[in-house]
Design an enzyme around this catalytic site. Structure first.
Site, PDB file in Angstrom:
ATOM      1  N   VAL A  86       0.834  -1.197   0.000  1.00  0.00           N
ATOM      2  CA  VAL A  86       0.000   0.000   0.000  1.00  0.00           C
ATOM      3  C   VAL A  86       0.869   1.248   0.000  1.00  0.00           C
ATOM      4  O   VAL A  86       1.997   1.250   0.509  1.00  0.00           O
ATOM      5  CB  VAL A  86      -0.938   0.011   1.226  1.00  0.00           C
ATOM      6  CG1 VAL A  86      -1.928  -1.146   1.146  1.00  0.00           C
ATOM      7  CG2 VAL A  86      -0.139  -0.058   2.524  1.00  0.00           C
ATOM      8  N   ASN A 126       0.353  -6.859   7.587  1.00  0.00           N
ATOM      9  CA  ASN A 126       1.658  -6.197   7.498  1.00  0.00           C
ATOM     10  C   ASN A 126       1.469  -4.741   7.063  1.00  0.00           C
ATOM     11  O   ASN A 126       0.857  -4.481   6.038  1.00  0.00           O
ATOM     12  CB  ASN A 126       2.523  -6.940   6.474  1.00  0.00           C
ATOM     13  CG  ASN A 126       3.943  -6.414   6.427  1.00  0.00           C
ATOM     14  OD1 ASN A 126       4.171  -5.223   6.285  1.00  0.00           O
ATOM     15  ND2 ASN A 126       4.902  -7.307   6.554  1.00  0.00           N
ATOM     16  N   ILE A 128       3.303  -2.658   5.655  1.00  0.00           N
ATOM     17  CA  ILE A 128       3.882  -2.317   4.352  1.00  0.00           C
ATOM     18  C   ILE A 128       3.109  -2.985   3.218  1.00  0.00           C
ATOM     19  O   ILE A 128       3.024  -2.441   2.121  1.00  0.00           O
ATOM     20  CB  ILE A 128       5.365  -2.725   4.307  1.00  0.00           C
ATOM     21  CG1 ILE A 128       6.170  -1.866   5.280  1.00  0.00           C
ATOM     22  CG2 ILE A 128       5.932  -2.606   2.886  1.00  0.00           C
ATOM     23  CD1 ILE A 128       7.638  -2.246   5.376  1.00  0.00           C
ATOM     24  N   GLU A 129       2.518  -4.123   3.482  1.00  0.00           N
ATOM     25  CA  GLU A 129       1.857  -4.877   2.410  1.00  0.00           C
ATOM     26  C   GLU A 129       0.374  -4.489   2.265  1.00  0.00           C
ATOM     27  O   GLU A 129       0.006  -3.767   1.351  1.00  0.00           O
ATOM     28  CB  GLU A 129       2.039  -6.377   2.650  1.00  0.00           C
ATOM     29  CG  GLU A 129       3.531  -6.772   2.606  1.00  0.00           C
ATOM     30  CD  GLU A 129       3.757  -8.243   2.828  1.00  0.00           C
ATOM     31  OE1 GLU A 129       3.094  -9.052   2.164  1.00  0.00           O
ATOM     32  OE2 GLU A 129       4.598  -8.601   3.680  1.00  0.00           O
ATOM     33  N   MET A 130      -0.485  -4.941   3.154  1.00  0.00           N
ATOM     34  CA  MET A 130      -1.919  -4.661   2.998  1.00  0.00           C
ATOM     35  C   MET A 130      -2.473  -3.804   4.131  1.00  0.00           C
ATOM     36  O   MET A 130      -3.541  -3.209   3.992  1.00  0.00           O
ATOM     37  CB  MET A 130      -2.672  -5.988   2.840  1.00  0.00           C
ATOM     38  CG  MET A 130      -2.216  -6.752   1.589  1.00  0.00           C
ATOM     39  SD  MET A 130      -2.821  -8.451   1.456  1.00  0.00           S
ATOM     40  CE  MET A 130      -4.493  -8.178   0.908  1.00  0.00           C
TER      41      MET A 130
END
Length: 349
Positions: A86, A126, A128-130
């Site tokens: 994201v 996470n 940084i991810e979702m």
């Protein structure tokens, strides 16, 4: 007994008798996909898992789904060294293909999750991810009426993060490879592999001693090894398995990746730092990158140009057919991630 081996054995023992320990470690055909007793496969659950896998509403800004980094059009992997999460954030590790991930124990480059059901809840939480909390994930799922109905039909319960993980894991267990030229060769079709690939197979199991770590039907020993990748100026950019165990011997060690369909999934290594199979072979040929914790199996190989080409031809022969699909229809597509975020903010004031 090493902890990694013990975990694998305990995990296999917990599975039904469709996959014996001997099958896990023996070279040869892929056995039946191991199915956990507490998460049996059903068609409805697999369909639900596929929808969740492709649904970007499971990320904070509605831009990232599992399929964003594990792309069905790219052999279920990503094409960049590390994937974007994201807000265009980038992590530290390469997104591996989910092809045959049903056979991988443990999961993640550092092995922090034992099974797919534990792995599936990692990226969605996470930052940084979702970038969603457990509470917001469950809130969102329970405010998409189509999902509420499907979860009730599949599990007899309202959506929770644990049930989401079970559905996604069930879907991922369907992404497995079929018969590769290597499998056909093992089955007796001696014309299935080229002469170069056959020489590569002999090198793989001999001079190249690749099978020391890339063993078993999925070509992974499910253990952690230090190749020196990411070791710069006396320290590792990523501590790898050490971050899970705090054991100094695990510093800079990462899970042995599976090799079936490997020719389709560059770049390679945990940080995506090797762009091609040729580059990977060169890394192994020089014995890795020297560091205080280098795996003892990493030694200079002295491969000739022909031998390097043969090894690559063998790895290409490990690719069999695999499922490819487009995004399925999602329930209530008119409900956006932005709307769900506003509803969540209103509910948690």
């Amino acid at each position: 007994m090493r902890i990694g081996v013990l975990l694998v054995i305990l995990a296999v023992i917990s599975m039904p008798a469709v996959c014996e320990i001997g099958q896990i470690y023996a070279n040869g055909f892929l056995p039946a996909v191991p199915i956990p007793p507490d998460n049996p496969q059903t068609d409805a659950k697999i369909r639900l898992g596929a929808q969740l896998y492709f649904d970007a509403r499971l990320s904070s800004d509605g831009t990232i789904s599992c399929a964003s980094c594990h792309r069905p059009d790219k052999a279920w992997a990503d094409t960049t060294p590390v994937s974007e999460g994201v807000a265009h954030q980038k992590g530290m590790r390469n997104s591996p293909s989910i092809i045959n991930t049903a056979y991988v124990i443990p999961q993640f480059w550092d092995g922090r999750a034992l099974h797919l059901e534990k792995q599936a809840v990692g990226p969605v939480q996470n930052p940084i991810e979702m970038d969603l909390t457990k509470e917001e994930i469950e809130f969102r799922l329970n405010h998409i009426p189509g999902y509420v109905t499907q979860f009730e039909e599949v599990f007899g319960a309202k959506p929770t993060i644990d049930l989401l993980a079970k559905a996604i894991a069930s879907f991922e267990r369907t992404i497995v490879t079929g018969e590769s030229p290597y499998d056909k060769y093992l089955a007796g079709d001696k014309s299935a592999m080229s002469k170069s690939a056959i020489r590569g197979m002999e090198l793989f199991n001999g001079k190249g001693h690749c099978n020391v770590c890339h063993s078993g039907p999925a070509f992974s020993d499910s253990r952690f090894h230090n190749l020196g990748v990411g070791y710069v100026n006396g320290k590792f950019k990523d501590v790898g398995r050490y971050g899970v165990t705090n054991d100094p011997k695990d510093m800079g060690a990462f899970l042995t990746p599976k090799l079936r369909a490997v020719a389709l999934t560059p770049p390679y290594m945990h940080d995506g730092s090797e762009p091609t199979l040729e580059a990977v072979i060169e890394l192994y040929n020089k014995g890795g990158i020297p560091n205080p914790n280098l795996d003892p199996a990493m030694v200079p190989l002295g491969l000739t140009v022909q031998e390097k080409e043969d090894l690559i031809e063998f790895m290409k022969a490990l690719t069999g057919p695999y499922p490819v699909m487009e995004q399925p229809a999602l329930p209530n597509p008119n409900i956006t991630a932005q709307q769900l975020r506003e509803m969540w903010k209103g509910a948690t004031k």
